[in-house]
Design a protein around this motif. Sequence first.
Motif, PDB file in Angstrom:
ATOM      1  N   SER A   1     -49.726  24.697  27.173  1.00 42.94           N
ATOM      2  CA  SER A   1     -49.700  26.043  27.755  1.00 42.94           C
ATOM      3  C   SER A   1     -49.573  26.012  29.270  1.00 42.94           C
ATOM      4  O   SER A   1     -49.076  26.956  29.870  1.00 42.94           O
ATOM      5  N   LYS A   2     -50.010  24.931  29.896  1.00 42.55           N
ATOM      6  CA  LYS A   2     -49.930  24.792  31.353  1.00 42.55           C
ATOM      7  C   LYS A   2     -48.696  23.996  31.795  1.00 42.55           C
ATOM      8  O   LYS A   2     -48.521  23.737  32.983  1.00 42.55           O
ATOM      9  N   GLY A   3     -47.841  23.608  30.843  1.00 41.22           N
ATOM     10  CA  GLY A   3     -46.643  22.844  31.184  1.00 41.22           C
ATOM     11  C   GLY A   3     -46.937  21.408  31.607  1.00 41.22           C
ATOM     12  O   GLY A   3     -46.129  20.783  32.280  1.00 41.22           O
ATOM     13  N   ARG A   4     -48.087  20.891  31.220  1.00 36.84           N
ATOM     14  CA  ARG A   4     -48.489  19.547  31.635  1.00 36.84           C
ATOM     15  C   ARG A   4     -48.504  18.540  30.491  1.00 36.84           C
ATOM     16  O   ARG A   4     -48.943  17.406  30.664  1.00 36.84           O
ATOM     17  N   ALA A   5     -48.037  18.927  29.333  1.00 36.25           N
ATOM     18  CA  ALA A   5     -48.141  18.073  28.150  1.00 36.25           C
ATOM     19  C   ALA A   5     -47.413  16.733  28.294  1.00 36.25           C
ATOM     20  O   ALA A   5     -47.979  15.710  27.924  1.00 36.25           O
ATOM     21  N   PRO A   6     -46.181  16.686  28.815  1.00 35.91           N
ATOM     22  CA  PRO A   6     -45.530  15.381  28.909  1.00 35.91           C
ATOM     23  C   PRO A   6     -46.332  14.369  29.731  1.00 35.91           C
ATOM     24  O   PRO A   6     -46.527  13.228  29.292  1.00 35.91           O
ATOM     25  N   ASP A   7     -46.823  14.784  30.890  1.00 38.85           N
ATOM     26  CA  ASP A   7     -47.618  13.863  31.711  1.00 38.85           C
ATOM     27  C   ASP A   7     -48.918  13.492  31.010  1.00 38.85           C
ATOM     28  O   ASP A   7     -49.318  12.326  31.003  1.00 38.85           O
ATOM     29  N   PHE A   8     -49.591  14.479  30.425  1.00 38.39           N
ATOM     30  CA  PHE A   8     -50.841  14.251  29.702  1.00 38.39           C
ATOM     31  C   PHE A   8     -50.632  13.229  28.587  1.00 38.39           C
ATOM     32  O   PHE A   8     -51.406  12.278  28.437  1.00 38.39           O
ATOM     33  N   CYS A   9     -49.566  13.405  27.826  1.00 39.96           N
ATOM     34  CA  CYS A   9     -49.282  12.503  26.707  1.00 39.96           C
ATOM     35  C   CYS A   9     -48.939  11.101  27.190  1.00 39.96           C
ATOM     36  O   CYS A   9     -49.423  10.108  26.647  1.00 39.96           O
ATOM     37  N   GLN A  10     -48.099  11.020  28.218  1.00 38.33           N
ATOM     38  CA  GLN A  10     -47.675   9.712  28.702  1.00 38.33           C
ATOM     39  C   GLN A  10     -48.848   8.920  29.274  1.00 38.33           C
ATOM     40  O   GLN A  10     -48.985   7.725  29.016  1.00 38.33           O
ATOM     41  N   VAL A  11     -49.702   9.578  30.026  1.00 35.28           N
ATOM     42  CA  VAL A  11     -50.873   8.902  30.588  1.00 35.28           C
ATOM     43  C   VAL A  11     -51.792   8.412  29.471  1.00 35.28           C
ATOM     44  O   VAL A  11     -52.278   7.278  29.508  1.00 35.28           O
ATOM     45  N   ASN A  12     -52.015   9.248  28.455  1.00 34.05           N
ATOM     46  CA  ASN A  12     -52.886   8.842  27.357  1.00 34.05           C
ATOM     47  C   ASN A  12     -52.260   7.763  26.485  1.00 34.05           C
ATOM     48  O   ASN A  12     -52.959   6.882  25.981  1.00 34.05           O
ATOM     49  N   LEU A  13     -50.956   7.785  26.347  1.00 33.58           N
ATOM     50  CA  LEU A  13     -50.263   6.731  25.623  1.00 33.58           C
ATOM     51  C   LEU A  13     -50.518   5.378  26.301  1.00 33.58           C
ATOM     52  O   LEU A  13     -50.876   4.392  25.652  1.00 33.58           O
TER      53      LEU A  13
ATOM     54  N   MET B   1     -50.036   5.850  19.364  1.00 33.76           N
ATOM     55  CA  MET B   1     -48.932   6.326  18.522  1.00 33.76           C
ATOM     56  C   MET B   1     -48.927   7.853  18.438  1.00 33.76           C
ATOM     57  O   MET B   1     -47.865   8.481  18.490  1.00 33.76           O
ATOM     58  N   HIS B   2     -50.121   8.440  18.328  1.00 36.55           N
ATOM     59  CA  HIS B   2     -50.223   9.898  18.250  1.00 36.55           C
ATOM     60  C   HIS B   2     -49.713  10.538  19.539  1.00 36.55           C
ATOM     61  O   HIS B   2     -48.958  11.524  19.507  1.00 36.55           O
ATOM     62  N   TYR B   3     -50.106   9.982  20.682  1.00 31.41           N
ATOM     63  CA  TYR B   3     -49.631  10.537  21.952  1.00 31.41           C
ATOM     64  C   TYR B   3     -48.126  10.350  22.112  1.00 31.41           C
ATOM     65  O   TYR B   3     -47.452  11.195  22.713  1.00 31.41           O
ATOM     66  N   ALA B   4     -47.577   9.274  21.557  1.00 27.19           N
ATOM     67  CA  ALA B   4     -46.118   9.106  21.585  1.00 27.19           C
ATOM     68  C   ALA B   4     -45.451  10.219  20.776  1.00 27.19           C
ATOM     69  O   ALA B   4     -44.440  10.798  21.203  1.00 27.19           O
ATOM     70  N   MET B   5     -46.034  10.556  19.632  1.00 27.05           N
ATOM     71  CA  MET B   5     -45.496  11.651  18.820  1.00 27.05           C
ATOM     72  C   MET B   5     -45.616  12.988  19.543  1.00 27.05           C
ATOM     73  O   MET B   5     -44.681  13.798  19.524  1.00 27.05           O
ATOM     74  N   LEU B   6     -46.773  13.211  20.175  1.00 29.68           N
ATOM     75  CA  LEU B   6     -46.969  14.458  20.915  1.00 29.68           C
ATOM     76  C   LEU B   6     -46.010  14.554  22.103  1.00 29.68           C
ATOM     77  O   LEU B   6     -45.538  15.642  22.448  1.00 29.68           O
ATOM     78  N   LEU B   7     -45.686  13.420  22.718  1.00 33.91           N
ATOM     79  CA  LEU B   7     -44.717  13.393  23.812  1.00 33.91           C
ATOM     80  C   LEU B   7     -43.325  13.749  23.293  1.00 33.91           C
ATOM     81  O   LEU B   7     -42.592  14.525  23.920  1.00 33.91           O
TER      82      LEU B   7
ATOM     83  N   HIS C   1     -42.758  15.679  20.829  1.00 31.43           N
ATOM     84  CA  HIS C   1     -42.814  17.126  20.591  1.00 31.43           C
ATOM     85  C   HIS C   1     -42.730  17.904  21.894  1.00 31.43           C
ATOM     86  O   HIS C   1     -41.943  18.830  22.040  1.00 31.43           O
ATOM     87  N   SER C   2     -43.559  17.507  22.877  1.00 28.79           N
ATOM     88  CA  SER C   2     -43.634  18.291  24.122  1.00 28.79           C
ATOM     89  C   SER C   2     -42.357  18.177  24.945  1.00 28.79           C
ATOM     90  O   SER C   2     -42.047  19.085  25.709  1.00 28.79           O
ATOM     91  N   ASP C   3     -41.611  17.089  24.787  1.00 26.78           N
ATOM     92  CA  ASP C   3     -40.317  16.972  25.453  1.00 26.78           C
ATOM     93  C   ASP C   3     -39.171  17.560  24.630  1.00 26.78           C
ATOM     94  O   ASP C   3     -38.012  17.359  24.937  1.00 26.78           O
ATOM     95  N   LYS C   4     -39.547  18.263  23.567  1.00 26.72           N
ATOM     96  CA  LYS C   4     -38.616  19.048  22.738  1.00 26.72           C
ATOM     97  C   LYS C   4     -37.537  18.217  22.063  1.00 26.72           C
ATOM     98  O   LYS C   4     -36.394  18.659  21.911  1.00 26.72           O
ATOM     99  N   HIS C   5     -37.897  17.025  21.613  1.00 27.80           N
ATOM    100  CA  HIS C   5     -36.955  16.209  20.835  1.00 27.80           C
ATOM    101  C   HIS C   5     -36.764  16.783  19.427  1.00 27.80           C
ATOM    102  O   HIS C   5     -35.802  16.438  18.758  1.00 27.80           O
ATOM    103  N   TYR C   6     -37.691  17.610  18.981  1.00 28.89           N
ATOM    104  CA  TYR C   6     -37.649  18.148  17.618  1.00 28.89           C
ATOM    105  C   TYR C   6     -37.740  19.666  17.580  1.00 28.89           C
ATOM    106  O   TYR C   6     -38.331  20.231  16.683  1.00 28.89           O
ATOM    107  N   SER C   7     -37.158  20.353  18.573  1.00 39.55           N
ATOM    108  CA  SER C   7     -37.229  21.812  18.533  1.00 39.55           C
ATOM    109  C   SER C   7     -36.003  22.379  17.876  1.00 39.55           C
ATOM    110  O   SER C   7     -35.007  21.824  17.763  1.00 39.55           O
TER     111      SER C   7
END
Length: 95
Positions: free
Chosen positions: A47-59, A81-87, A89-95
């Motif tokens: 919602s804050k537009g920070r998901a890609p960075d959040f996911c990559q850091v946690n990955l 692996m979960h954060y890679a999947m969320l990344l 999603h958040s980078d819209k590879h599957y929209s």
Amino acid sequence: MEEFKWKYNEGKILDEFIEYLKSTYKSHYCGTEEGSADIQTIDLAISKGRAPDFCQVNLVKYGDRYGQKNGKNKMDLFKAMHYAMLLLHSDKHYS
């Protein structure tokens, strides 16, 4: 139809990973107020537009932690692996 034969236990790993993913939807990180039981921390990052960075850091975090905290804990790899999947999603590879 012949069943696919995995060489490196990928089928077993995927089955266990799917169970791990399902468990994240009822974890302590989900909301507890009525109507928020399916809201996770990633939803705030999205919602804050920070998901890609959040996911990559946690990955990176969980990948690096493997073997360092609690030994070779496969949950660290599942989290990575979960954060890679969320990344994905958040980078819209599957929209």
